[in-house]
Design an enzyme around this catalytic site. Structure first.
Site, PDB file in Angstrom:
ATOM      1  CE1 TYR A   1      -9.034 -55.353  34.895  1.00  7.77           C
ATOM      2  CE2 TYR A   1      -9.571 -56.832  36.930  1.00  7.77           C
ATOM      3  CZ  TYR A   1      -9.834 -56.236  35.613  1.00  7.77           C
ATOM      4  OH  TYR A   1     -10.986 -56.834  35.126  1.00  7.77           O
TER       5      TYR A   1
ATOM      6  CG  ASP B   1      -9.586 -52.530  43.067  1.00  8.07           C
ATOM      7  OD1 ASP B   1     -10.194 -53.602  43.583  1.00  8.07           O
ATOM      8  OD2 ASP B   1      -9.304 -52.410  41.784  1.00  8.07           O
TER       9      ASP B   1
ATOM     10  CE  LYS C   1     -11.207 -61.123  41.407  1.00  6.83           C
ATOM     11  NZ  LYS C   1     -11.359 -61.628  40.431  1.00  6.83           N
TER      12      LYS C   1
END
Length: 417
Positions: free
Chosen positions: A132, A227, A255
């Site tokens: 993702y 990532d 995050k």
């Protein structure tokens, strides 16, 4: 359906923001617990999909934010907290000589791929099936294909993506070093970069996998992008690149670095990051990036306070001990019950996969019994355990009492299965 949910279904597509389903609306969080609009309390393993690693409403983070709010919330200009946070990230991440702030992980991944293409002067990106990398057209390729294609063909994951985008992407199986190396060798003249989650969703890298990617990309001068939106400052203070001992050329962060506020970043080698500086690369090499809230002081002070907490002795040891207790307890219960389930992941980020045999990549994950997992998660929700469809996010705020209550909930849910 209560009044709030009725309003949500009237004004929001599918009745929600696109994240968690519409049957819950959260009104408060404190530490490792959250409360919904009906007054129900939950032990929280969703953690806002990961940002709340130090817990909800941590007093140090709250104090930093409340001190900044009266001074201004955003300026569309440099601010001291943003500069200090950038310096802290550069000191922490092995690959980072410089960083550029954005507001979301999707933006960070989109710009990282664009940056690699600008640096390399090539257009194709190689990614891994099941990985993702945000909501951009290029990111939403072969994340969750219903009918996987032959490698390296990319499959769009969303309506509205131009058909030509799939020609810009190559897809390889995660944890298959030989396959990935062969693809990169065969297409090295076309590749602008290789992007990978060093820990893909729930899957740890097989021994030697990340090292093989590092060697082949370095050999051909192809930027390797980690990532780390999820893993940055979670697996270690220096992220997954510290935890697994492999340094990429570029990484993306999100995050945790915003302490619960919108903030993300692209970090990397100075010669690559130079493409954000028109004065260094000229008009032809310049990568334009502008964001209204990039590096805003509210998110920056929250991020600084969060990193201060994570830098304290024992912070990571405590979180990993919590996760290990839950993983070991759940593994034991599944084994004793004779259920075909296994716990997959790392102590700070894991889940149960109801499947037998080794789980190494996306196609292995497709063997899992989704219906059984749904029943299990539903029983946990009824017992006061909040998690997403996949993943238990562990925080520093989870207590031994939370662990004991969660293990009791595991036992009850397993009995119902």
């Amino acid at each position: 359906m209560n009044e709030l949910t009725q309003i949500a279904h009237r004004v929001l597509p599918a009745g929600h923001f696109g994240n968690l389903a519409s049957d819950l609306a959260m009104v408060r969080g404190e530490g490792a617990h959250v409360w919904d609009s009906e007054g129900r309390e939950y032990i929280d393993y969703l953690l806002g999909s990961g940002p709340m690693f130090v817990g909800h409403a941590h007093p140090d983070v709250t104090a930093a934010v409340m001190a900044q709010v009266p001074l201004g919330t955003t300026f569309f200009a440099n601010n001291p907290a943003g500069i200090q946070l950038a310096a802290r990230i550069v000191d922490a991440m092995a690959c980072a000589d410089q960083i550029r702030f954005v507001s979301s992980g999707s933006e960070a991944d989109m710009y990282a791929m664009r940056l690699a293409r600008a640096f390399r002067g090539r257009e194709k990106i190689l990614k891994f099936e099941g990985g993702y990398h945000g909501m951009s057209d290029h990111g939403l390729m072969s994340l969750s294909p219903k009918r996987p294609a032959n490698f390296p063909t990319a499959i769009p994951d969303s309506a509205g993506i131009p058909a030509r985008v799939r020609d810009d992407m190559l897809v390889a199986p995660y944890n298959d070093a030989a396959h990935a190396v062969a693809l990169i060798e065969a297409h090295h003249d076309e590749l602008g970069g290789v992007i990978v989650e060093p820990f893909q969703r729930l899957l740890p890298p097989a021994p030697g996998f990340l090292e093989a990617l590092r060697e082949v990309t370095a050999r051909f001068g192809i930027p390797l992008i980690f990532d780390e939106v999820v893993t940055g400052f979670r697996f270690a203070y220096g992220g997954a690149q510290e935890y697994y001992g492999v340094t990429p050329d570029i990484c993306t962060l999100g995050k945790i670095i915003g302490g619960g506020f919108p903030l993300a970043a692209i970090a990397g080698r100075a010669d690559i990051m130079a493409h954000f500086d028109r004065g260094r690369v000229g008009d032809d090499g310049f990568l334009m990036q502008v964001g209204t809230l990039s590096g805003n002081p509210i998110a920056s002070v929250a991020g600084l306070a969060t990193l201060d907490i994570l830098a304290r002795p024992g912070a990571y040891e405590g979180a990993f001990a919590t996760g290990r207790s839950l993983m070991e307890g759940l593994t034991r219960m599944l084994r004793d019950a004779g259920l075909p389930g296994q716990v997959v992941g790392e102590p700070v980020l894991f889940d149960v996969v109801f499947a037998e045999g080794e789980i190494r990549n996306y196609r292995d994950m497709q063997r899992a019994d989704a219906k059984l997992a749904g029943h299990f998660n539903r029983h946990l929700r009824e017992a006061g355990i909040l998690k997403g469809d996949s993943k238990y996010y562990i925080s520093l705020a989870h207590t031994p009492e939370d662990v004991a209550a969660t293990l009791d909930a595991f036992a009850g849910a397993i009995r119902t299965l």
